[in-house]
Scaffold this motif. Structure first.
Motif, PDB file in Angstrom:
ATOM      1  N   ILE A  37       0.852  -1.186   0.000  1.00  0.00           N
ATOM      2  CA  ILE A  37       0.000   0.000   0.000  1.00  0.00           C
ATOM      3  C   ILE A  37       0.886   1.234   0.000  1.00  0.00           C
ATOM      4  O   ILE A  37       1.948   1.250   0.629  1.00  0.00           O
ATOM      5  CB  ILE A  37      -0.952   0.001   1.225  1.00  0.00           C
ATOM      6  N   ASN A  38       0.464   2.268  -0.728  1.00  0.00           N
ATOM      7  CA  ASN A  38       1.255   3.503  -0.781  1.00  0.00           C
ATOM      8  C   ASN A  38       0.415   4.606  -1.389  1.00  0.00           C
ATOM      9  O   ASN A  38      -0.538   4.344  -2.135  1.00  0.00           O
ATOM     10  CB  ASN A  38       2.521   3.305  -1.628  1.00  0.00           C
ATOM     11  N   GLY A  39       0.749   5.840  -1.079  1.00  0.00           N
ATOM     12  CA  GLY A  39       0.165   6.961  -1.795  1.00  0.00           C
ATOM     13  C   GLY A  39       0.767   7.025  -3.186  1.00  0.00           C
ATOM     14  O   GLY A  39       1.977   6.855  -3.345  1.00  0.00           O
ATOM     15  N   VAL A  40      -0.066   7.261  -4.202  1.00  0.00           N
ATOM     16  CA  VAL A  40       0.432   7.318  -5.574  1.00  0.00           C
ATOM     17  C   VAL A  40       0.205   8.696  -6.192  1.00  0.00           C
ATOM     18  O   VAL A  40       0.535   8.917  -7.347  1.00  0.00           O
ATOM     19  CB  VAL A  40      -0.218   6.227  -6.460  1.00  0.00           C
ATOM     20  N   ASP A  41      -0.342   9.611  -5.431  1.00  0.00           N
ATOM     21  CA  ASP A  41      -0.557  10.985  -5.854  1.00  0.00           C
ATOM     22  C   ASP A  41      -0.887  11.770  -4.593  1.00  0.00           C
ATOM     23  O   ASP A  41      -0.976  11.199  -3.503  1.00  0.00           O
ATOM     24  CB  ASP A  41      -1.700  11.064  -6.869  1.00  0.00           C
ATOM     25  N   ASN A  42      -1.097  13.073  -4.708  1.00  0.00           N
ATOM     26  CA  ASN A  42      -1.381  13.872  -3.519  1.00  0.00           C
ATOM     27  C   ASN A  42      -2.616  13.391  -2.774  1.00  0.00           C
ATOM     28  O   ASN A  42      -2.639  13.363  -1.552  1.00  0.00           O
ATOM     29  CB  ASN A  42      -1.557  15.345  -3.909  1.00  0.00           C
TER      30      ASN A  42
END
Length: 259
Positions: A37-42
Motif C-alpha cells: 500500500i502507498n500513496g500514488v498521488d497527492n
C-alpha cells in the motif's frame, strides 16, 4: 483455487482519521490480503491486493462505491505502471497522444531504472528509444537498469568512456539474454558498413535493443520511430526541450557531448 493479484486505487476527498483503517478492516472481513500500500498521488492511494475469487472484488467495489469520502479510480489486474506506482509512490507520466512514450525527470531516476529493468526482464524482441539532452543520465540509467535486471549489457556504439563503434562482437556477446546498447548519433554519423551489418544482425535477434537519440537514428537510417516499442524521455526538469539543433548545424561532435 489459485490466488490472484488485483490493483485498487482510490481518490480521497476527505482524509478523516481512521479512513485507511476502515478500508483495511473491510478488506479483512472480505478475506482480501493487502500485499503493498502507498500513496500514488497527492490525494490518491494505491493497493496491491491478493484475492481468491472475483466475487470478493465485486463485493469490495460495491461497498467502496457507497463511501462518501473516496472515489474508486482503478480496480483491475495490476499493470506494470500500477506496480511501480505503489513501489515508488508516484505514477510514470505517459504521453496522452502517443501511448508508447513515457516521460521522466532527473529526480525520478530510481523510478526510471526500475521501469526499464522490468522491460528488460521480458523475453523477446524489444526496441527501446531514450531521448534526452547531454549529461541528463541516459546511458547511466540504461546500464543501471541492466544491473538491476541482472542482465549483461553490450555496447555496439557509445561515447560513455570513449567513442565506441563496434564492427563485430564475440560469440558469448551474441546472446538473446543480453541488452544491446546503441548510440543513434554515433551509429548514424560515424559508422562503417561493417558496423551497420552488425546492427542489422542484432536487430533481427529476439532480444532487447536500447537506442539513445532514436530520432536521429530513425532520420538517418532505414529504421523509423514506428519500429520502436517504447520511447523514454528524460529531462532535467519537466519544461526542458529536447533538441538536436547543434547536430543539425554541425556534422561533427565538437560542440555536443552525447552521453
Amino acid at each position: 483455487m489459485e490466488k490472484k493479484e488485483w490493483y485498487l486505487e482510490y481518490e480521497i476527498h476527505k482524509n478523516r482519521p481512521g479512513l485507511l483503517g476502515d478500508i483495511a478492516s473491510l478488506l479483512g472481513m472480505l478475506g482480501i490480503n493487502i500485499i503493498t500500500i502507498n500513496g500514488v498521488d497527492n490525494q490518491r492511494r494505491g493497493m496491491l491486493l491478493l484475492i481468491d475469487d472475483m466475487e470478493q472484488i465485486e463485493r469490495l467495489e460495491s461497498i467502496l462505491n457507497t463511501m462518501d469520502n473516496i472515489t474508486v479510480t482503478k480496480m483491475r489486474q495490476p499493470k506494470l505502471r500500477d506496480r511501480l506506482a505503489v513501489r515508488h509512490g508516484r505514477y510514470i507520466q505517459r504521453d496522452a497522444d502517443d501511448k508508447k512514450t513515457f516521460r521522466f525527470v532527473r529526480d525520478e531516476l530510481g523510478l526510471l531504472v526500475d521501469f526499464m529493468a522490468e522491460l528488460y526482464k521480458k523475453d523477446g524482441h524489444k526496441l527501446i528509444g531514450v531521448r534526452g539532452m547531454p549529461r541528463v543520465g541516459k546511458t547511466e540509467s540504461i546500464v543501471a537498469s541492466s544491473v538491476c535486471a541482472n542482465k549483461r549489457w553490450v555496447f555496439l556504439s557509445s561515447t560513455l568512456l570513449k567513442q565506441t563503434v563496434r564492427q563485430q562482437i564475440a560469440d558469448d556477446e551474441l546472446n538473446v539474454d543480453n541488452i544491446f546498447l546503441i548510440d543513434g548519433i554515433v551509429s548514424a554519423k560515424r559508422a562503417s558498413e561493417k558496423h551497420w551489418q552488425l546492427l542489422r544482425d542484432i536487430m533481427r535477434l529476439p532480444a532487447t535493443k536500447v537506442v539513445e537519440h532514436p530520432d536521429i537514428f530513425a532520420r538517418e537510417t532505414e529504421y523509423s520511430l514506428n519500429d520502436f516499442d517504447y520511447i523514454i524521455e528524460l529531462r532535467n526538469d519537466p519544461d526542458e526541450e529536447i533538441t538536436y539543433e547543434v547536430i543539425d548545424r554541425d556534422s561533427g561532435f565538437s560542440t555536443f557531448d552525447f552521453n
